[in-house]
Design an enzyme around this catalytic site. Sequence first.
Site, PDB file in Angstrom:
ATOM      1  N   GLY A 554     -15.236 -49.133  14.057  1.00  0.00           N
ATOM      2  CA  GLY A 554     -16.174 -50.185  13.659  1.00  0.00           C
ATOM      3  C   GLY A 554     -16.425 -50.099  12.176  1.00  0.00           C
ATOM      4  N   VAL A 555     -17.156 -51.074  11.692  1.00  0.00           N
ATOM      5  CA  VAL A 555     -17.492 -51.060  10.275  1.00  0.00           C
ATOM      6  C   VAL A 555     -19.003 -51.231  10.142  1.00  0.00           C
ATOM      7  CG1 VAL A 555     -17.087 -52.134   8.034  1.00  0.00           C
ATOM      8  CG2 VAL A 555     -15.274 -52.118   9.744  1.00  0.00           C
ATOM      9  N   GLU A 557     -22.485 -50.927   7.360  1.00  0.00           N
ATOM     10  CA  GLU A 557     -22.811 -51.450   6.037  1.00  0.00           C
ATOM     11  C   GLU A 557     -22.238 -50.576   4.938  1.00  0.00           C
ATOM     12  OE1 GLU A 557     -26.181 -51.753   2.781  1.00  0.00           O
ATOM     13  OE2 GLU A 557     -26.746 -50.894   4.713  1.00  0.00           O
ATOM     14  N   PHE A 558     -22.243 -49.255   5.204  1.00  0.00           N
ATOM     15  CA  PHE A 558     -21.881 -48.323   4.136  1.00  0.00           C
ATOM     16  C   PHE A 558     -20.422 -47.859   4.197  1.00  0.00           C
ATOM     17  CE2 PHE A 558     -26.015 -47.967   2.402  1.00  0.00           C
ATOM     18  CZ  PHE A 558     -26.899 -48.112   3.468  1.00  0.00           C
ATOM     19  N   GLY A 559     -19.736 -48.249   5.275  1.00  0.00           N
ATOM     20  CA  GLY A 559     -18.342 -47.808   5.374  1.00  0.00           C
ATOM     21  C   GLY A 559     -17.889 -47.819   6.818  1.00  0.00           C
ATOM     22  N   GLU A 560     -16.672 -47.354   7.037  1.00  0.00           N
ATOM     23  CA  GLU A 560     -16.129 -47.376   8.380  1.00  0.00           C
ATOM     24  C   GLU A 560     -16.857 -46.398   9.291  1.00  0.00           C
ATOM     25  OE1 GLU A 560     -12.465 -48.095   5.789  1.00  0.00           O
ATOM     26  OE2 GLU A 560     -14.284 -46.894   5.677  1.00  0.00           O
ATOM     27  N   VAL A 561     -16.719 -46.730  10.570  1.00  0.00           N
ATOM     28  CA  VAL A 561     -17.181 -45.800  11.602  1.00  0.00           C
ATOM     29  C   VAL A 561     -15.924 -45.319  12.325  1.00  0.00           C
ATOM     30  CG1 VAL A 561     -18.619 -45.521  13.648  1.00  0.00           C
ATOM     31  CG2 VAL A 561     -19.301 -47.134  11.854  1.00  0.00           C
ATOM     32  N   ASP A 672     -35.238 -53.962  14.952  1.00  0.00           N
ATOM     33  CA  ASP A 672     -33.958 -54.662  15.064  1.00  0.00           C
ATOM     34  C   ASP A 672     -33.306 -54.336  16.398  1.00  0.00           C
ATOM     35  OD1 ASP A 672     -30.938 -54.885  13.008  1.00  0.00           O
ATOM     36  OD2 ASP A 672     -31.923 -56.297  14.379  1.00  0.00           O
TER      37      ASP A 672
END
EC number: 2.7.10.1
Length: 910
Positions: A554-555, A557-561, A672
């Site tokens: 996944g992606v 906000e700060f980078g890939e997962v 959220d």
Amino acid sequence: MPFLLSSLLVNGTLFYTYSVCSIETTEQDNWLRTTFIQRRPGTSRVSVELSFVVRDCNTFGGASVGCKETFNLFISEADADVGTNFRKGQFRKVATIAPDEVTQGRVLKVNTETKTVGPLSKKGFYLGFQDVGACVALLSVRVYYKTCPSTVQSLAVFPETVADALREVEGACVENAVSQATPRIYCTAEGKWVVPMVQCQCLAGYEATGDSSCKPGYFKPSVSNNFCQVCPDNTKPSASGASECLCEEGFFRAPSDPPTSACSAPPSAPRDLTSMTLPGEGKLQLFWSPPLVTGGRSDLMYSVVCKLCDEASCIPCGEKIRFEPGPTDLQDPTVVVSDLDSHLNYTFTVEAQSGVSQFSAERPTATITTALDYTDPPKVTEIHLDDRSPTSLFLSWTPTRRPPAHINHRYELMYRRKGDVTTYKVLILDKSFVQIDGLIPATTYTFRVHALGPEGNPGSYSADHEFNTFPLGTSTVFGVAVILLVVVAGLLLRKRRLNARRRGGPEDPYFSTDQHKPLKTYIDPHTYEDPNIAIHKFVTEIDPSVIGKQKVIGVGEFGEVFRGVMKIPGRGEVPVAIKTLKPGYSEKQRQDFLSEATIMGQFSHPNIIHLEGVITKFKHAMIVTEYMENGALDTYLKGRDGEIPPYQLVGMLRGIAAGMKYLSDMNYVHRDLAARNVLVNSNLECKVSDFGLSRVLEDDAEGTYTTRGGKIPIRWTAPEAIAYRKFTSASDVWSFGIVMWEVMAFGERPYWDMSNHEVMKAINENFRLPAPMDCPSAIYQLMLQCWLHERLKRPRFLDIVNFLDKLLKSPESLKTIADFDPRVSIRLPSTSGGDGTMFRSVPEWLESIKMSQYKESFARAGITTMEQVLALRHEDIRNIGVRLPGHMKRIAYSILGLKDETSSLSVFAV
Ligand code: AMP
């Protein structure tokens, strides 16, 4: 030979003396007598002082045969002067007088001798001097008595008193002085006053100084030997000799006040009179503040009077009402009034009173008109069966108290067929009676009722009451299936909510619970000056060497997962998710990225994503969490429509609710919560994730800038959070309701294609999402509860978890399906025209209702136009190859909806 009068020079002074000197012969008997000496009455003894000269017999030589050196003193008492009638026999001897010194030469030796003569009783007496042969010259005879002079002692006057023996003398108090007993004193024989007895005391207004009366402006209140005092405060200046100082105008003394006390004014009215309804029946408490003017008195007390007033007049409230501690003599500025009737307006008058209130014509009071103001509604204890028929029951009940005139209680009546534990029917009623129709003949029903307060808050339930319908005649066929709706959600949840509100709590009374709270509360990383310290307080630093990345999943906000593994001693390799921070980040971004870990690291709950640790020392910071095989919940559900049974969906919701309850107990507000932020593992366990502090602003694609500048995922957010950023656990509950909807609609987008603006408008107009297809009624009811406009009325997560647990324990309760309105649930943008012709093709239509998988089947069956679609019957659909009941329903409902010209409704109104 008698005494002869001759002159004699003694120490240069010429004395006339009586003398005799017959010494030549023996047996002399010469007499000298005084004149009659009057005795002063009261004098019983007199002193006789003699001065005399006696010649020494030796100086006469041999010629002094009969010479003596003494003479005798005699006395004779008489009541009248007998003149010269002198007889020796009338005299008695008092003493023989002998000189201390006899005279031998020319120098005369004068002797003085005093003799006391008495007791005397007659009016007077004579003294006689007998010479029996001495040569004696009597120079003087002084006869006298002693007195104690008149005196004033201890404010008593004593008269001059003859001092002939110790004598008790009575006196009298001086002017303006008094004594209880007669003043007494002793006069000694020597003429001295001794041992005064009984003190005299000055009268009121007098003192034992100066001119004795009190000066003007001074007073002395009583008989005493105190001094006069200055007049006390609030008095008029006194005249001289005042025993009291009178009060100034408007000031008084209480009957019990001493005259020495200052004068005081009556108190003014009590202030700030307020009332508060107390828990329990018919009780309120009145409070007030003490009056501004207390008159400087300490005996302030209050009294309360209760009246029932209308515009024209007032009448006393009567004996029924009780005051605690009482209606009068209240020392504290409060009183509890009980046994009040809840539908009446009472007028309470409170008066402050002191010892001087009685003298004042004005009696200032404070008044309040109040009624019992219950936040909790009355109880209903009994339900009565008033009448019945085979299909109807007529019931009534009486609440424990009547509602106040301005409030109309509503009642919630819940009933079910006896023995049916899962299905209830609930009626909201304005009156305390009801006719229930449509019942099955000869059947027992169980009823319970409770009152609802003005805000819909429920009172406690009545006990269950059972009533039977009458049996029908034999000819009647009763083939009506009575469907009782499952509507337990509201009842259970409201009750809990009320409890929660009663328990209260420091920050959010709505959600604080005493019992279920974890010991910790969440600490905002921002409260730490240095976020690097915060992170290491809550999070383990992982050695990068134990981490191995495998694949991007996944992606963020700060980078890939990444999916990856972590080597843990003893546990081997465990799968993990690794969130990375892309290169080139700023320090602020790095801190924001890591703040999620700082938050997550504080949580430990099976339904909260578990943080393994962080790598901060490495060039690229990483957050390592447990790996959730099935990824984000929304994507997981999409396309699984009808695959997962409602029971399992409810189980997933229960997990999310449990995680959220944990967060709310930790005082953490998620802000959220959405299906996209819930992760699912291979066991279909759901875990809440996404805790970044900036996530709502940056991370979430759903975040939309509101007019107030904040970025908010509108569709998931409670109206008060959108309107004024009131984010609380109650707004999280709203979001949870949306997640419930997402789950039950298998990942459908809430409010479909409606714009954010349309969503907000619809919510404000009290529209709510309709029940998803096949959604258990109880679950939809719960959603509606989560979306109550008033956040305090929404259930708490604790309530939600308990409720879902209950449903899961009795799976039958999920069987009642909420009404599904196809017109709204499958609405697409192009459907707003309202008829079936807006779909240009059958595949487009199937796509719109997410049933594209049947495109080929429809084509094979020769269904190629929308006209053909509109003509399809149930069997036709089944024959085309649609077997799954959920899909069957969806297609059938859609066709129904297409036929319906009024399909422009957007959402359900609640
Ligand atoms: P996030 O930055 O948390 O929004 O993550 C982005 C995406 O990565 C999520 O939507 C998931 O698909 C995936 N993801 C994040 N964390 C995990 C995890 N612990 N297990 C599996 N997938 C994850």
